[in-house]
Design a protein around this motif. Structure first.
Motif, PDB file in Angstrom:
ATOM      1  N   SER A 194       0.878  -1.114   0.110  1.00  0.00           N
ATOM      2  CA  SER A 194       0.040  -0.044  -0.106  1.00  0.00           C
ATOM      3  C   SER A 194       0.811   1.333  -0.283  1.00  0.00           C
ATOM      4  O   SER A 194       0.558   2.111  -0.731  1.00  0.00           O
ATOM      5  CB  SER A 194      -0.978  -0.032   1.324  1.00  0.00           C
ATOM      6  N   ILE A 195       1.959   1.254   0.828  1.00  0.00           N
ATOM      7  CA  ILE A 195       2.882   2.355   0.842  1.00  0.00           C
ATOM      8  C   ILE A 195       3.489   2.783  -0.489  1.00  0.00           C
ATOM      9  O   ILE A 195       3.789   3.600  -0.967  1.00  0.00           O
ATOM     10  CB  ILE A 195       3.836   2.244   1.944  1.00  0.00           C
ATOM     11  N   ILE A 196       3.887   1.585  -1.112  1.00  0.00           N
ATOM     12  CA  ILE A 196       4.675   1.705  -2.369  1.00  0.00           C
ATOM     13  C   ILE A 196       3.523   2.330  -3.529  1.00  0.00           C
ATOM     14  O   ILE A 196       4.115   3.292  -4.220  1.00  0.00           O
ATOM     15  CB  ILE A 196       5.194   0.195  -2.889  1.00  0.00           C
ATOM     16  N   THR A 197       2.340   1.774  -3.299  1.00  0.00           N
ATOM     17  CA  THR A 197       1.404   2.068  -4.094  1.00  0.00           C
ATOM     18  C   THR A 197       1.117   3.634  -4.016  1.00  0.00           C
ATOM     19  O   THR A 197       1.134   4.683  -5.097  1.00  0.00           O
ATOM     20  CB  THR A 197       0.110   1.522  -4.081  1.00  0.00           C
ATOM     21  N   ILE A 198       1.044   4.230  -2.952  1.00  0.00           N
ATOM     22  CA  ILE A 198       1.065   5.640  -2.624  1.00  0.00           C
ATOM     23  C   ILE A 198       2.262   6.501  -3.046  1.00  0.00           C
ATOM     24  O   ILE A 198       2.017   7.640  -3.621  1.00  0.00           O
ATOM     25  CB  ILE A 198       0.763   5.815  -0.926  1.00  0.00           C
ATOM     26  N   VAL A 199       3.449   5.978  -2.952  1.00  0.00           N
ATOM     27  CA  VAL A 199       4.443   6.760  -3.070  1.00  0.00           C
ATOM     28  C   VAL A 199       4.604   6.798  -4.847  1.00  0.00           C
ATOM     29  O   VAL A 199       4.775   7.741  -5.376  1.00  0.00           O
ATOM     30  CB  VAL A 199       5.823   5.940  -2.557  1.00  0.00           C
ATOM     31  N   ILE A 200       4.329   5.772  -5.563  1.00  0.00           N
ATOM     32  CA  ILE A 200       4.360   5.875  -6.867  1.00  0.00           C
ATOM     33  C   ILE A 200       3.456   6.560  -7.469  1.00  0.00           C
ATOM     34  O   ILE A 200       3.622   7.346  -8.249  1.00  0.00           O
ATOM     35  CB  ILE A 200       4.130   4.423  -7.388  1.00  0.00           C
ATOM     36  N   SER A 201       2.018   6.549  -6.741  1.00  0.00           N
ATOM     37  CA  SER A 201       1.177   7.594  -7.101  1.00  0.00           C
ATOM     38  C   SER A 201       1.355   9.064  -6.994  1.00  0.00           C
ATOM     39  O   SER A 201       1.063  10.062  -7.913  1.00  0.00           O
ATOM     40  CB  SER A 201      -0.096   7.351  -6.424  1.00  0.00           C
ATOM     41  N   PHE A 225       3.973  10.078  -9.590  1.00  0.00           N
ATOM     42  CA  PHE A 225       3.273  10.305 -10.779  1.00  0.00           C
ATOM     43  C   PHE A 225       2.717  11.709 -10.993  1.00  0.00           C
ATOM     44  O   PHE A 225       2.781  12.549 -11.593  1.00  0.00           O
ATOM     45  CB  PHE A 225       2.263   9.311 -11.141  1.00  0.00           C
ATOM     46  N   ALA A 226       1.948  12.052  -9.720  1.00  0.00           N
ATOM     47  CA  ALA A 226       1.288  13.299  -9.541  1.00  0.00           C
ATOM     48  C   ALA A 226       2.408  14.537  -9.770  1.00  0.00           C
ATOM     49  O   ALA A 226       2.181  15.566 -10.329  1.00  0.00           O
ATOM     50  CB  ALA A 226       0.426  13.370  -8.173  1.00  0.00           C
ATOM     51  N   GLY A 227       3.700  14.284  -8.782  1.00  0.00           N
ATOM     52  CA  GLY A 227       4.529  15.183  -8.948  1.00  0.00           C
ATOM     53  C   GLY A 227       5.319  15.605 -10.195  1.00  0.00           C
ATOM     54  O   GLY A 227       5.259  16.768 -10.525  1.00  0.00           O
ATOM     55  N   PHE A 228       5.514  14.291 -10.996  1.00  0.00           N
ATOM     56  CA  PHE A 228       6.129  14.593 -12.197  1.00  0.00           C
ATOM     57  C   PHE A 228       5.250  15.455 -13.352  1.00  0.00           C
ATOM     58  O   PHE A 228       5.666  16.335 -13.999  1.00  0.00           O
ATOM     59  CB  PHE A 228       6.339  13.141 -12.898  1.00  0.00           C
ATOM     60  N   PHE A 229       4.026  14.829 -13.393  1.00  0.00           N
ATOM     61  CA  PHE A 229       3.041  15.625 -14.289  1.00  0.00           C
ATOM     62  C   PHE A 229       2.832  16.980 -13.795  1.00  0.00           C
ATOM     63  O   PHE A 229       2.617  17.697 -14.699  1.00  0.00           O
ATOM     64  CB  PHE A 229       1.783  14.693 -14.408  1.00  0.00           C
ATOM     65  N   LEU A 230       2.774  17.292 -12.580  1.00  0.00           N
ATOM     66  CA  LEU A 230       2.439  18.588 -12.340  1.00  0.00           C
ATOM     67  C   LEU A 230       3.470  19.504 -12.682  1.00  0.00           C
ATOM     68  O   LEU A 230       3.664  20.601 -13.024  1.00  0.00           O
ATOM     69  CB  LEU A 230       2.171  18.528 -10.733  1.00  0.00           C
ATOM     70  N   TRP A 231       4.890  18.911 -12.194  1.00  0.00           N
ATOM     71  CA  TRP A 231       6.172  19.866 -12.622  1.00  0.00           C
ATOM     72  C   TRP A 231       5.968  19.977 -13.945  1.00  0.00           C
ATOM     73  O   TRP A 231       6.324  20.953 -14.729  1.00  0.00           O
ATOM     74  CB  TRP A 231       7.314  18.998 -12.385  1.00  0.00           C
ATOM     75  N   PHE A 232       5.646  19.051 -15.133  1.00  0.00           N
ATOM     76  CA  PHE A 232       5.789  19.148 -16.433  1.00  0.00           C
ATOM     77  C   PHE A 232       4.685  20.074 -16.900  1.00  0.00           C
ATOM     78  O   PHE A 232       4.986  20.873 -17.934  1.00  0.00           O
ATOM     79  CB  PHE A 232       5.662  17.815 -17.152  1.00  0.00           C
ATOM     80  N   ALA A 233       3.360  20.152 -16.332  1.00  0.00           N
ATOM     81  CA  ALA A 233       2.543  20.986 -16.535  1.00  0.00           C
ATOM     82  C   ALA A 233       2.728  22.449 -16.276  1.00  0.00           C
ATOM     83  O   ALA A 233       2.461  23.181 -17.098  1.00  0.00           O
ATOM     84  CB  ALA A 233       1.248  20.578 -16.072  1.00  0.00           C
ATOM     85  N   LEU A 234       3.488  22.654 -15.189  1.00  0.00           N
ATOM     86  CA  LEU A 234       3.667  23.925 -14.858  1.00  0.00           C
ATOM     87  C   LEU A 234       5.055  24.514 -15.096  1.00  0.00           C
ATOM     88  O   LEU A 234       5.298  25.665 -14.706  1.00  0.00           O
ATOM     89  CB  LEU A 234       3.529  24.084 -13.233  1.00  0.00           C
ATOM     90  N   LYS A 235       5.920  23.880 -15.857  1.00  0.00           N
ATOM     91  CA  LYS A 235       7.126  24.302 -16.070  1.00  0.00           C
ATOM     92  C   LYS A 235       7.105  25.453 -17.153  1.00  0.00           C
ATOM     93  O   LYS A 235       6.280  25.526 -18.201  1.00  0.00           O
ATOM     94  CB  LYS A 235       7.970  23.058 -17.234  1.00  0.00           C
ATOM     95  N   GLY A 236       7.744  26.583 -16.807  1.00  0.00           N
ATOM     96  CA  GLY A 236       7.734  27.680 -17.358  1.00  0.00           C
ATOM     97  C   GLY A 236       6.244  28.674 -17.126  1.00  0.00           C
ATOM     98  O   GLY A 236       6.388  29.658 -17.975  1.00  0.00           O
ATOM     99  N   LEU A 237       5.693  28.148 -16.380  1.00  0.00           N
ATOM    100  CA  LEU A 237       4.402  29.072 -16.393  1.00  0.00           C
ATOM    101  C   LEU A 237       4.490  30.204 -15.539  1.00  0.00           C
ATOM    102  O   LEU A 237       5.327  30.229 -14.182  1.00  0.00           O
ATOM    103  CB  LEU A 237       3.355  28.135 -15.498  1.00  0.00           C
ATOM    104  N   ASP A 238       3.843  31.282 -15.616  1.00  0.00           N
ATOM    105  CA  ASP A 238       3.865  32.624 -15.039  1.00  0.00           C
ATOM    106  C   ASP A 238       2.323  32.549 -14.321  1.00  0.00           C
ATOM    107  O   ASP A 238       1.406  32.698 -14.655  1.00  0.00           O
ATOM    108  CB  ASP A 238       3.848  33.916 -16.019  1.00  0.00           C
ATOM    109  N   PHE A 239       2.702  32.414 -12.990  1.00  0.00           N
ATOM    110  CA  PHE A 239       1.587  32.267 -11.985  1.00  0.00           C
ATOM    111  C   PHE A 239       0.825  33.377 -11.913  1.00  0.00           C
ATOM    112  O   PHE A 239      -0.441  33.387 -11.466  1.00  0.00           O
ATOM    113  CB  PHE A 239       2.281  31.586 -10.746  1.00  0.00           C
ATOM    114  N   LYS A 240       1.280  34.640 -12.120  1.00  0.00           N
ATOM    115  CA  LYS A 240       0.690  35.669 -12.069  1.00  0.00           C
ATOM    116  C   LYS A 240      -0.736  35.936 -13.222  1.00  0.00           C
ATOM    117  O   LYS A 240      -2.034  36.282 -12.898  1.00  0.00           O
ATOM    118  CB  LYS A 240       1.598  36.920 -12.109  1.00  0.00           C
TER     119      LYS A 240
END
Length: 346
Positions: free
Chosen positions: A11-18, A21-36
């Motif tokens: 269960s812990i491994i599943t949560i960590v992998i999940s 995945f969330a962290g990687f995709f979020l980083w990729f989506a927000l890369k170079g984004l102007d938050f303002k």
């Protein structure tokens, strides 16, 4: 028979992998984004539309609960709609912690309040997934029909922006074509061995199971209601996604067909086993809105920013509904469970 304890490490491994995945995709989506830019768009949003979208999001729960009752009837189980609703809500809540754990949690919760065997309810949940897949394919078809030019425009944009960096893209297309021919040739030559392969048999078994599952729909006592509630679920999903567009000035002129693409792209984003759809959904919306803006002759970069703004409204809305409905389900299920097992001490 002694019940096998769950492996906490798994269960812990599943949560960590999940979460990874969330962290990687979020980083990729927000890369170079102007938050303002995102902050300004969120500040201008009309959240009354979001509230209306939330009503449709919750109505999907109710339609699914009633439909589940219909699916259990042929097995001789007549459950209350409220117990069905709270079991489903609890399942969605569990999905936020451990991806894909909601199905078992939902079936277990229903057993606790209605004594429906877990294996039987799991069977109906699998059937639900098959029906949902068919509905998803239908919306994909509508998207291809009404938004084909949007998809084509986005592909041309991708080709222009990314494939031009490749020295000789024609060479890679030849390699791709030759690879497909080789794979087909290998399958024809070694088809007897492939058919005896464990993986191949597993795939065939799954496809066969899907076919059998679809056949069971015809054994339902109230087929018309089943179809009606299924339509209700997906119409609710559609409006829960589409109405959020009217909250943003940049997307308030989106037409009905645009909602098809948003729903399909968003569903693909939620399928990825990222925790709560975080990151994957944001990235999917970024590219989806880029496609819509490019097809309108607008800037793809601006479309990506608007898509992320949309995702920062739509995804928290979905997660909030899951949390609220899920947290309410815990005392409601506990209350009903005490009626079913009054003498059981926890």
């Amino acid at each position: 028979m002694k019940k096998k304890a769950k492996n906490p490490v798994k269960s812990i491994i599943t949560i960590v992998i999940s979460l990874a995945f969330a962290g990687f995709f979020l980083w990729f989506a927000l890369k170079g984004l102007d938050f303002k830019v995102i902050q300004k768009s969120l500040a201008k949003a009309n959240y009354w539309w979001v509230l209306l979208a939330a009503c449709f999001g919750i109505s999907a729960y109710w339609f699914r609960a009633i439909r589940w009752n219909l699916m259990l009837e042929p097995m001789g189980h007549h459950i209350s709609d409220s117990n069905s609703l709270w079991s489903i809500s609890f399942g969605y809540l569990m999905n936020l912690t451990i991806p894909r754990s909601g199905e078992v949690a939902r079936a277990t919760a229903l057993y606790g309040v209605e004594k429906v065997p877990v294996d039987k309810s799991i069977g109906t949940i699998i059937l639900e997934r098959i029906v949902d897949l068919a509905c998803m394919v239908a919306f994909l078809g509508l998207t291809l029909i009404f938004k084909f030019n949007t998809i084509l425009s986005f592909w041309k944009y991708i080709e222009k922006e990314f494939l031009k960096k490749i020295a000789n893209s024609v060479f890679y297309l030849y390699v791709f074509g030759i690879s497909i021919i080789i794979l087909v040739a290998v399958f024809i030559i070694f088809r007897s061995r492939i058919r005896n392969n464990v993986f191949y048999k597993k795939v065939i078994s799954i496809l066969s199971g899907i076919g059998e599952g679809l056949k069971t729909i015809f054994n339902l006592k109230q087929k018309k209601k089943f179809i009606l509630y299924t339509v209700g679920i997906w119409v609710s999903y559609y409006f829960a996604a589409y109405l959020v567009c009217f909250a943003l000035p940049e997307t308030s002129d989106f037409v009905f067909a645009d909602g098809f693409l948003i729903l399909v792209v968003g569903t693909f984003g939620m399928i990825i086993p990222a925790s709560g759809g975080i990151g994957a959904f944001n990235l999917a919306m970024k590219y989806g809105f880029m496609a819509l803006f490019i097809s309108m002759g607008k800037s793809g970069e601006v479309g990506g920013e608007v898509g992320l703004t949309y995702s920062f409204i739509s995804l928290p809305l979905q997660i909030t509904i899951m949390l609220v409905m899920g947290l309410i389900s815990i005392p409601m299920l506990a209350k009903e469970r005490n009626k079913v097992f009054p003498s059981q001490k926890i």
